[in-house]
Design a protein around this motif. Structure first.
Motif, PDB file in Angstrom:
ATOM      1  N   PHE A  85       1.144  -0.965  -0.508  1.00 25.08           N
ATOM      2  CA  PHE A  85       0.302   0.329  -0.075  1.00 25.08           C
ATOM      3  C   PHE A  85       0.932   1.399   0.229  1.00 25.08           C
ATOM      4  N   HIS A  86       1.124   2.041  -0.730  1.00 26.16           N
ATOM      5  CA  HIS A  86       1.761   3.095  -0.900  1.00 26.16           C
ATOM      6  C   HIS A  86       1.213   4.305  -1.123  1.00 26.16           C
ATOM      7  N   GLU A  87      -0.694   4.828  -0.318  1.00 24.82           N
ATOM      8  CA  GLU A  87      -0.924   5.971  -0.203  1.00 24.82           C
ATOM      9  C   GLU A  87       0.077   7.367   0.690  1.00 24.82           C
ATOM     10  N   ASP A  88      -0.175   8.100  -0.145  1.00 25.53           N
ATOM     11  CA  ASP A  88       0.254   9.470   0.363  1.00 25.53           C
ATOM     12  C   ASP A  88       0.212   9.167   1.595  1.00 25.53           C
ATOM     13  N   LYS A  89      -0.611   9.274   2.815  1.00 25.39           N
ATOM     14  CA  LYS A  89      -0.611   9.713   4.220  1.00 25.39           C
ATOM     15  C   LYS A  89       0.351   8.312   4.400  1.00 25.39           C
ATOM     16  N   VAL A  90       0.544   7.107   3.495  1.00 22.63           N
ATOM     17  CA  VAL A  90       1.210   5.643   4.717  1.00 22.63           C
ATOM     18  C   VAL A  90       2.358   6.601   4.685  1.00 22.63           C
ATOM     19  N   VAL A  91       2.820   6.995   3.271  1.00 26.06           N
ATOM     20  CA  VAL A  91       4.513   6.947   2.603  1.00 26.06           C
ATOM     21  C   VAL A  91       4.552   8.759   3.579  1.00 26.06           C
ATOM     22  N   ASN A  92       4.124   9.128   3.979  1.00 18.93           N
ATOM     23  CA  ASN A  92       4.560  10.639   4.580  1.00 18.93           C
ATOM     24  C   ASN A  92       4.888  10.299   5.917  1.00 18.93           C
ATOM     25  N   ARG A  93       3.929   8.987   6.639  1.00 15.18           N
ATOM     26  CA  ARG A  93       3.690   8.950   8.417  1.00 15.18           C
ATOM     27  C   ARG A  93       4.725   8.091   8.036  1.00 15.18           C
ATOM     28  N   ALA A  94       5.770   6.873   7.012  1.00 15.09           N
ATOM     29  CA  ALA A  94       6.800   6.307   7.277  1.00 15.09           C
ATOM     30  C   ALA A  94       8.176   7.756   7.133  1.00 15.09           C
ATOM     31  N   MET A  95       7.751   8.391   6.685  1.00 13.05           N
ATOM     32  CA  MET A  95       9.030   9.271   6.077  1.00 13.05           C
ATOM     33  C   MET A  95       8.760  10.088   7.327  1.00 13.05           C
ATOM     34  N   ASP A  96       8.069  10.921   7.889  1.00 17.17           N
ATOM     35  CA  ASP A  96       8.547  11.607   9.268  1.00 17.17           C
ATOM     36  C   ASP A  96       8.329  10.631  10.231  1.00 17.17           C
ATOM     37  N   ALA A  97       8.449   9.285  10.633  1.00 20.26           N
ATOM     38  CA  ALA A  97       8.339   8.518  11.110  1.00 20.26           C
ATOM     39  C   ALA A  97      10.402   8.118  11.719  1.00 20.26           C
ATOM     40  N   GLY A  98      11.136   8.973  10.250  1.00 21.03           N
ATOM     41  CA  GLY A  98      12.596   8.621   9.613  1.00 21.03           C
ATOM     42  C   GLY A  98      12.758   7.893   9.267  1.00 21.03           C
ATOM     43  N   ALA A  99      12.153   7.081   8.155  1.00 20.90           N
ATOM     44  CA  ALA A  99      12.842   6.259   6.466  1.00 20.90           C
ATOM     45  C   ALA A  99      13.347   6.608   5.671  1.00 20.90           C
ATOM     46  N   ASP A 100      13.952   6.128   5.860  1.00 18.59           N
ATOM     47  CA  ASP A 100      15.056   6.812   4.712  1.00 18.59           C
ATOM     48  C   ASP A 100      14.276   6.863   3.124  1.00 18.59           C
ATOM     49  N   ALA A 101      13.953   5.861   3.202  1.00 19.94           N
ATOM     50  CA  ALA A 101      12.874   4.968   1.513  1.00 19.94           C
ATOM     51  C   ALA A 101      11.560   4.657   1.876  1.00 19.94           C
ATOM     52  N   LEU A 116      20.765   0.789  -2.491  1.00 26.67           N
ATOM     53  CA  LEU A 116      20.911   0.404  -1.711  1.00 26.67           C
ATOM     54  C   LEU A 116      22.247   0.874  -1.040  1.00 26.67           C
ATOM     55  N   GLU A 117      23.634   1.294  -1.489  1.00 30.10           N
ATOM     56  CA  GLU A 117      24.412   1.598  -1.329  1.00 30.10           C
ATOM     57  C   GLU A 117      24.329   2.953  -1.355  1.00 30.10           C
ATOM     58  N   GLU A 118      23.882   3.558  -2.290  1.00 33.85           N
ATOM     59  CA  GLU A 118      23.309   5.009  -1.592  1.00 33.85           C
ATOM     60  C   GLU A 118      23.141   5.384  -0.419  1.00 33.85           C
ATOM     61  N   LEU A 119      21.783   5.094  -0.539  1.00 32.17           N
ATOM     62  CA  LEU A 119      21.379   5.046   0.615  1.00 32.17           C
ATOM     63  C   LEU A 119      22.707   4.794   2.035  1.00 32.17           C
ATOM     64  N   ILE A 120      23.382   3.797   1.947  1.00 32.01           N
ATOM     65  CA  ILE A 120      23.759   4.336   2.958  1.00 32.01           C
ATOM     66  C   ILE A 120      25.473   5.005   3.178  1.00 32.01           C
ATOM     67  N   ASN A 121      25.521   5.018   2.591  1.00 31.78           N
ATOM     68  CA  ASN A 121      26.577   5.891   1.769  1.00 31.78           C
ATOM     69  C   ASN A 121      26.000   7.764   2.573  1.00 31.78           C
TER      70      ASN A 121
END
Length: 125
Positions: A85-101, A116-121
């Protein structure tokens, strides 16, 4: 460089699939079936990247992300939230919680290692 990924999903077939995909792109893989299992594992090892499903029994993946972000030792660890499920509300909640992607399930292996390497670096910089 060898990286370790922790993947968290309550669905055994999803965990197995993520493991296969991540191993194919060169990651060592740890798996957990829920947030409690994941928190127990990260007490002993700090993975290079964490991929968590949102829908977990007990603490969900977004709350797990927020919990990990409160811990200093995870400041440099990218956390990717996965969901069918990728509704904006869910994505925004994840990003607000500290998710990188936020990755849509099913996980697509195309360019996965590079992403993944880009995110790690980026987190380590």
């Amino acid at each position: 460089m060898d990286y370790t990924a922790l993947t968290i999903d309550d669905d055994a077939s999803a965990r197995n699939l993520f493991s296969i995909i991540l191993k194919r792109v060169g990651f060592e893989v740890l798996t957990a079936e829920d947030a409690d299992d994941a928190l127990a594992q990260v007490a002993d090892i700090t993975p290079d990247v964490i991929l968590t499903d949102i829908s977990l029994p007990g603490m969900d993946g977004i709350d797990l992300t927020a919990e990990l972000r409160r811990r200093e030792e995870f400041a440099h660890v990218p956390i990717i939230v996965l969901s069918a499920f990728h509704e904006d509300k869910v994505v925004n909640r994840a990003m607000d919680a500290g998710a990188d992607a936020f990755f849509e399930k099913p996980l697509k292996p195309t360019h996965l290692r590079e992403t993944l390497e880009e995110l790690i670096n980026a987190r380590r910089a």
